[in-house]
Design a protein around this motif. Sequence first.
Motif, mmCIF file in Angstrom:
data_model
loop_
_atom_site.group_PDB
_atom_site.id
_atom_site.type_symbol
_atom_site.label_atom_id
_atom_site.label_comp_id
_atom_site.label_asym_id
_atom_site.label_seq_id
_atom_site.Cartn_x
_atom_site.Cartn_y
_atom_site.Cartn_z
ATOM 1 N N SER A 130 60.663 3.230 11.147
ATOM 2 C CA SER A 130 60.159 2.730 12.432
ATOM 3 C C SER A 130 61.297 2.432 13.399
ATOM 4 C CB SER A 130 59.266 1.509 12.229
ATOM 5 O OG SER A 130 59.965 0.458 11.609
ATOM 6 N N LYS A 131 62.443 1.990 12.902
ATOM 7 C CA LYS A 131 63.595 1.773 13.789
ATOM 8 C C LYS A 131 64.175 3.108 14.255
ATOM 9 C CE LYS A 131 64.928 -2.696 11.956
ATOM 10 N NZ LYS A 131 65.868 -3.431 11.102
ATOM 11 N N LYS A 132 64.253 4.063 13.341
ATOM 12 C CA LYS A 132 64.792 5.374 13.683
ATOM 13 C C LYS A 132 63.958 6.050 14.764
ATOM 14 C CE LYS A 132 65.922 9.835 11.573
ATOM 15 N NZ LYS A 132 65.956 10.592 10.316
ATOM 16 N N HIS A 133 62.657 5.841 14.716
ATOM 17 C CA HIS A 133 61.740 6.458 15.681
ATOM 18 C C HIS A 133 61.167 5.411 16.643
ATOM 19 C CE1 HIS A 133 62.010 10.150 13.385
ATOM 20 N NE2 HIS A 133 61.831 9.436 12.309
ATOM 21 N N GLY A 134 61.974 4.402 16.928
ATOM 22 C CA GLY A 134 61.539 3.276 17.748
ATOM 23 C C GLY A 134 61.001 3.664 19.114
#
Length: 123
Positions: free
Chosen positions: A85-89
């Motif tokens: 989720s952070k990578k694709h924030g």
Amino acid sequence: PFSLKKLLIENYINSCVVMRKQVWEDTNGYDINLTAFEDWDMHLSAIEMGWKFQYISEILFEYRIRNDSMVRTIINSKELFNYISKKHGILYRNEFLKNITIKDRLKGAFRDLFEKLRGNPQY
């Protein structure tokens, strides 16, 4: 049918997916930092790059799930989800904002202002 909203919540597309070689190349394949959910991460990367998904409503393979399979026994799934989720924030934020109406945003802004003016220390 394909649902981006559902894909953002869970890895509902199994690993038996057919894709163009260019998708693999564009996304750089599986993220080596992941110990599971590599396919989910790659699907999200493909979405970010503008690739489209098509659902085929025909049974074309058999998928067996065992109680002791890797997916069912993942110990650090929360950490993996946080990483994804952070990578694709940006994708998560943009889709989240699309689903919130202007009325919801105004209501939230007025509630924030009211609580700040009221001096609510918990807010």
